[in-house]
Design a protein around this motif. Structure first.
Motif, PDB file in Angstrom:
ATOM      1  N   LEU A   1       0.809  -1.218   0.000  1.00  0.00           N
ATOM      2  CA  LEU A   1       0.000   0.000   0.000  1.00  0.00           C
ATOM      3  C   LEU A   1       0.842   1.267   0.000  1.00  0.00           C
ATOM      4  CD1 LEU A   1      -2.746  -1.050   2.583  1.00  0.00           C
ATOM      5  CD2 LEU A   1      -3.066  -0.749   0.137  1.00  0.00           C
ATOM      6  N   SER A   2       1.975   1.231   0.672  1.00  0.00           N
ATOM      7  CA  SER A   2       2.747   2.467   0.871  1.00  0.00           C
ATOM      8  C   SER A   2       3.984   2.581  -0.018  1.00  0.00           C
ATOM      9  CB  SER A   2       3.185   2.570   2.335  1.00  0.00           C
ATOM     10  OG  SER A   2       4.055   1.495   2.682  1.00  0.00           O
ATOM     11  N   GLY A   3       4.351   1.508  -0.726  1.00  0.00           N
ATOM     12  CA  GLY A   3       5.598   1.508  -1.488  1.00  0.00           C
ATOM     13  C   GLY A   3       5.698   2.636  -2.492  1.00  0.00           C
ATOM     14  N   ARG A   4       4.662   2.811  -3.309  1.00  0.00           N
ATOM     15  CA  ARG A   4       4.722   3.845  -4.346  1.00  0.00           C
ATOM     16  C   ARG A   4       4.926   5.234  -3.739  1.00  0.00           C
ATOM     17  NH1 ARG A   4      -0.285   4.684  -8.407  1.00  0.00           N
ATOM     18  NH2 ARG A   4       0.347   2.601  -9.096  1.00  0.00           N
ATOM     19  N   ALA A   5       4.176   5.553  -2.691  1.00  0.00           N
ATOM     20  CA  ALA A   5       4.287   6.873  -2.066  1.00  0.00           C
ATOM     21  C   ALA A   5       5.677   7.084  -1.466  1.00  0.00           C
ATOM     22  CB  ALA A   5       3.218   7.029  -0.983  1.00  0.00           C
ATOM     23  N   LEU A   6       6.226   6.047  -0.839  1.00  0.00           N
ATOM     24  CA  LEU A   6       7.552   6.178  -0.237  1.00  0.00           C
ATOM     25  C   LEU A   6       8.629   6.395  -1.290  1.00  0.00           C
ATOM     26  CD1 LEU A   6       7.390   3.420   2.540  1.00  0.00           C
ATOM     27  CD2 LEU A   6       7.376   5.905   2.854  1.00  0.00           C
ATOM     28  N   PHE A   7       8.531   5.676  -2.390  1.00  0.00           N
ATOM     29  CA  PHE A   7       9.526   5.838  -3.452  1.00  0.00           C
ATOM     30  C   PHE A   7       9.446   7.242  -4.061  1.00  0.00           C
ATOM     31  CE2 PHE A   7       9.125   1.025  -3.997  1.00  0.00           C
ATOM     32  CZ  PHE A   7      10.226   0.794  -3.190  1.00  0.00           C
ATOM     33  N   ARG A   8       8.246   7.773  -4.171  1.00  0.00           N
ATOM     34  CA  ARG A   8       8.102   9.136  -4.685  1.00  0.00           C
ATOM     35  C   ARG A   8       8.717  10.148  -3.722  1.00  0.00           C
ATOM     36  NH1 ARG A   8       1.858   9.157  -7.048  1.00  0.00           N
ATOM     37  NH2 ARG A   8       2.308   8.010  -8.977  1.00  0.00           N
ATOM     38  N   LEU A   9       8.485   9.946  -2.429  1.00  0.00           N
ATOM     39  CA  LEU A   9       9.070  10.851  -1.444  1.00  0.00           C
ATOM     40  C   LEU A   9      10.593  10.810  -1.481  1.00  0.00           C
ATOM     41  CD1 LEU A   9       6.739  10.282   1.656  1.00  0.00           C
ATOM     42  CD2 LEU A   9       6.906  12.344   0.236  1.00  0.00           C
ATOM     43  N   MET A  10      11.135   9.648  -1.814  1.00  0.00           N
ATOM     44  CA  MET A  10      12.586   9.500  -1.906  1.00  0.00           C
ATOM     45  C   MET A  10      13.145  10.051  -3.209  1.00  0.00           C
ATOM     46  SD  MET A  10      12.799   5.615  -0.386  1.00  0.00           S
ATOM     47  CE  MET A  10      14.544   5.426  -0.750  1.00  0.00           C
ATOM     48  N   GLY A  11      12.265  10.481  -4.106  1.00  0.00           N
ATOM     49  CA  GLY A  11      12.709  11.064  -5.367  1.00  0.00           C
ATOM     50  C   GLY A  11      13.257  10.063  -6.360  1.00  0.00           C
ATOM     51  N   MET A  12      12.829   8.810  -6.277  1.00  0.00           N
ATOM     52  CA  MET A  12      13.331   7.799  -7.202  1.00  0.00           C
ATOM     53  C   MET A  12      12.697   7.978  -8.566  1.00  0.00           C
ATOM     54  SD  MET A  12      13.551   4.377  -4.816  1.00  0.00           S
ATOM     55  CE  MET A  12      14.601   3.541  -6.004  1.00  0.00           C
ATOM     56  N   SER A  13      13.488   7.816  -9.601  1.00  0.00           N
ATOM     57  CA  SER A  13      13.019   7.988 -10.975  1.00  0.00           C
ATOM     58  C   SER A  13      12.443   6.668 -11.490  1.00  0.00           C
ATOM     59  CB  SER A  13      14.171   8.440 -11.861  1.00  0.00           C
ATOM     60  OG  SER A  13      15.130   7.393 -11.995  1.00  0.00           O
ATOM     61  N   GLU A  14      12.154   6.628 -12.788  1.00  0.00           N
ATOM     62  CA  GLU A  14      11.638   5.416 -13.407  1.00  0.00           C
ATOM     63  C   GLU A  14      12.652   4.824 -14.390  1.00  0.00           C
ATOM     64  OE1 GLU A  14       7.762   5.989 -14.999  1.00  0.00           O
ATOM     65  OE2 GLU A  14       6.856   6.431 -13.055  1.00  0.00           O
ATOM     66  N   SER A  15      13.929   5.022 -14.074  1.00  0.00           N
ATOM     67  CA  SER A  15      14.970   4.390 -14.879  1.00  0.00           C
ATOM     68  C   SER A  15      15.017   2.900 -14.567  1.00  0.00           C
ATOM     69  CB  SER A  15      16.332   5.019 -14.580  1.00  0.00           C
ATOM     70  OG  SER A  15      16.725   4.731 -13.243  1.00  0.00           O
ATOM     71  N   ARG A  16      15.666   2.148 -15.411  1.00  0.00           N
ATOM     72  CA  ARG A  16      15.740   0.692 -15.209  1.00  0.00           C
ATOM     73  C   ARG A  16      16.437   0.357 -13.891  1.00  0.00           C
ATOM     74  NH1 ARG A  16      19.078  -3.699 -16.441  1.00  0.00           N
ATOM     75  NH2 ARG A  16      17.901  -5.608 -16.941  1.00  0.00           N
ATOM     76  N   LEU A  17      17.487   1.104 -13.559  1.00  0.00           N
ATOM     77  CA  LEU A  17      18.197   0.852 -12.315  1.00  0.00           C
ATOM     78  C   LEU A  17      17.311   1.130 -11.101  1.00  0.00           C
ATOM     79  CD1 LEU A  17      20.885   0.034 -11.048  1.00  0.00           C
ATOM     80  CD2 LEU A  17      21.559   2.451 -11.082  1.00  0.00           C
ATOM     81  N   ASP A  18      16.540   2.206 -11.168  1.00  0.00           N
ATOM     82  CA  ASP A  18      15.658   2.525 -10.050  1.00  0.00           C
ATOM     83  C   ASP A  18      14.519   1.526  -9.932  1.00  0.00           C
ATOM     84  OD1 ASP A  18      17.144   4.592  -9.151  1.00  0.00           O
ATOM     85  OD2 ASP A  18      15.771   6.192  -9.738  1.00  0.00           O
ATOM     86  N   TRP A  19      14.032   1.012 -11.064  1.00  0.00           N
ATOM     87  CA  TRP A  19      13.005  -0.031 -10.988  1.00  0.00           C
ATOM     88  C   TRP A  19      13.569  -1.289 -10.317  1.00  0.00           C
ATOM     89  CZ3 TRP A  19       8.291   1.025 -10.823  1.00  0.00           C
ATOM     90  CH2 TRP A  19       7.663   1.948 -11.672  1.00  0.00           C
ATOM     91  N   MET A  20      14.818  -1.602 -10.614  1.00  0.00           N
ATOM     92  CA  MET A  20      15.461  -2.730  -9.948  1.00  0.00           C
ATOM     93  C   MET A  20      15.519  -2.497  -8.446  1.00  0.00           C
ATOM     94  SD  MET A  20      18.605  -3.362 -12.648  1.00  0.00           S
ATOM     95  CE  MET A  20      19.520  -4.327 -11.450  1.00  0.00           C
ATOM     96  N   ALA A  21      15.915  -1.287  -8.052  1.00  0.00           N
ATOM     97  CA  ALA A  21      16.024  -0.971  -6.630  1.00  0.00           C
ATOM     98  C   ALA A  21      14.665  -0.993  -5.953  1.00  0.00           C
ATOM     99  CB  ALA A  21      16.673   0.410  -6.465  1.00  0.00           C
ATOM    100  N   ARG A  22      13.657  -0.450  -6.627  1.00  0.00           N
ATOM    101  CA  ARG A  22      12.309  -0.462  -6.058  1.00  0.00           C
ATOM    102  C   ARG A  22      11.828  -1.893  -5.822  1.00  0.00           C
ATOM    103  NH1 ARG A  22       8.298   4.042  -8.602  1.00  0.00           N
ATOM    104  NH2 ARG A  22       9.753   5.760  -8.935  1.00  0.00           N
ATOM    105  N   GLY A  23      11.993  -2.717  -6.847  1.00  0.00           N
ATOM    106  CA  GLY A  23      11.531  -4.094  -6.729  1.00  0.00           C
ATOM    107  C   GLY A  23      12.264  -4.849  -5.635  1.00  0.00           C
ATOM    108  N   PHE A  24      13.576  -4.682  -5.574  1.00  0.00           N
ATOM    109  CA  PHE A  24      14.344  -5.391  -4.560  1.00  0.00           C
ATOM    110  C   PHE A  24      13.936  -4.944  -3.164  1.00  0.00           C
ATOM    111  CE2 PHE A  24      18.012  -6.747  -2.127  1.00  0.00           C
ATOM    112  CZ  PHE A  24      18.348  -7.950  -2.722  1.00  0.00           C
ATOM    113  N   ALA A  25      13.690  -3.642  -3.000  1.00  0.00           N
ATOM    114  CA  ALA A  25      13.249  -3.134  -1.705  1.00  0.00           C
ATOM    115  C   ALA A  25      11.880  -3.690  -1.325  1.00  0.00           C
ATOM    116  CB  ALA A  25      13.203  -1.613  -1.729  1.00  0.00           C
ATOM    117  N   MET A  26      10.968  -3.766  -2.297  1.00  0.00           N
ATOM    118  CA  MET A  26       9.634  -4.294  -2.018  1.00  0.00           C
ATOM    119  C   MET A  26       9.695  -5.769  -1.628  1.00  0.00           C
ATOM    120  SD  MET A  26       7.142  -2.059  -2.298  1.00  0.00           S
ATOM    121  CE  MET A  26       5.647  -2.844  -2.871  1.00  0.00           C
ATOM    122  N   GLY A  27      10.472  -6.537  -2.346  1.00  0.00           N
ATOM    123  CA  GLY A  27      10.588  -7.953  -2.028  1.00  0.00           C
ATOM    124  C   GLY A  27      11.259  -8.194  -0.699  1.00  0.00           C
ATOM    125  N   THR A  28      12.224  -7.336  -0.341  1.00  0.00           N
ATOM    126  CA  THR A  28      12.923  -7.476   0.931  1.00  0.00           C
ATOM    127  C   THR A  28      12.028  -7.131   2.106  1.00  0.00           C
ATOM    128  OG1 THR A  28      15.062  -6.952  -0.082  1.00  0.00           O
ATOM    129  CG2 THR A  28      14.886  -6.651   2.293  1.00  0.00           C
TER     130      THR A  28
END
Length: 242
Positions: free
Chosen positions: A171-198
């Motif tokens: 529920l909160s992942g998208r909002a947290l990533f936006r607050l952190m200023g993460m972009s939608e580059s391939r590297l950031d998508w990798m980081a987002r996914g790894f953080a969510m799975g962890t």
């Protein structure tokens, strides 16, 4: 052929109310979720749990009676988790070249997830068995139950904590990533996914897979790492602190 016959005999003799109601409620929740643009607050798993729980509570139907039919879906959770390995296989070159980084990231993330939960619980005065049940909260529920039992926790509570953790992350992942200023580059998508799975195990991985293929793949990798690391390390460390 015999396996299919046995499956049919099982389904035809078991009460199918649980199975049918689970499928209908989830499909309705999924349709609503898609209609509102996959808004995090409309997570279909969350609303399916609330709807089915409310129906069971109002109708007085005991959970074992419901689960007698719904357990077929529960059985499919295993193949669904294994299926997360397919996108990982498609990215095997990246994994082979960076496996050490992923391992370190998984170790640090899993340690932070378990330690923060236990420390917060200790700070508010929770008893020892609850602290032991909290420790594996970021490991998928079936494994969390086994880990909690091995260290003196309550398996049922560990499952509840794991599910709640997954829902909060989804529920909160998208909002947290936006607050952190993460972009939608391939590297950031990798980081987002790894953080969510962890942090949010299977529910987080499912949410990541809905949003982006790369995020879903690395969320599945993180989920697998947490299952492996959590089941090995938490029981060892718990004997020193509990």
């Amino acid at each position: 052929m015999p396996d299919f016959v046995q499956l049919w005999v099982y389904l035809s003799s078991a009460p199918l109310v649980g199975l049918t109601s689970t499928l209908v409620v989830y499909l309705l929740a999924l349709a609503f979720y898609q209609r509102v643009g996959q808004a995090p607050w409309a997570n279909p798993v969350l609303w399916s749990i609330l709807a089915l729980g409310g129906v069971l509570l109002v109708s007085g139907v005991p959970y074992p009676s419901y689960f007698a039919g719904a357990q077929f879906i529960h059985f499919l959770l295993g193949p669904a988790v294994v299926a997360l390995g397919v996108p990982l296989w498609e990215r095997r070159t990246t994994l082979a070249s960076s496996w050490g980084r992923f391992l370190v990231a998984g170790l640090i993330g899993g340690t932070a997830a378990a330690a923060s939960a236990v420390l917060l619980g200790w700070a508010v005065g929770l008893p020892g068995d609850l602290l032991r049940s909290l420790a594996p909260k970021s490991v998928t529920a079936p494994v969390a139950m086994g880990v909690a039992q091995s260290i003196g926790g309550v398996p049922a509570l560990a499952a509840v904590f794991a599910v709640l953790t997954g829902l909060v992350g989804a529920l909160s992942g998208r909002a947290l990533f936006r607050l952190m200023g993460m972009s939608e580059s391939r590297l950031d998508w990798m980081a987002r996914g790894f953080a969510m799975g962890t942090a949010a195990h299977g529910l987080g991985a499912a949410r990541a897979l809905q949003v982006n293929a790369d995020a879903g793949a690395y969320a599945g990798l993180a989920l697998g790492l947490q299952v492996l690391l959590g089941s090995l390390i938490i029981p060892l460390v718990a004997h020193w602190f509990f």
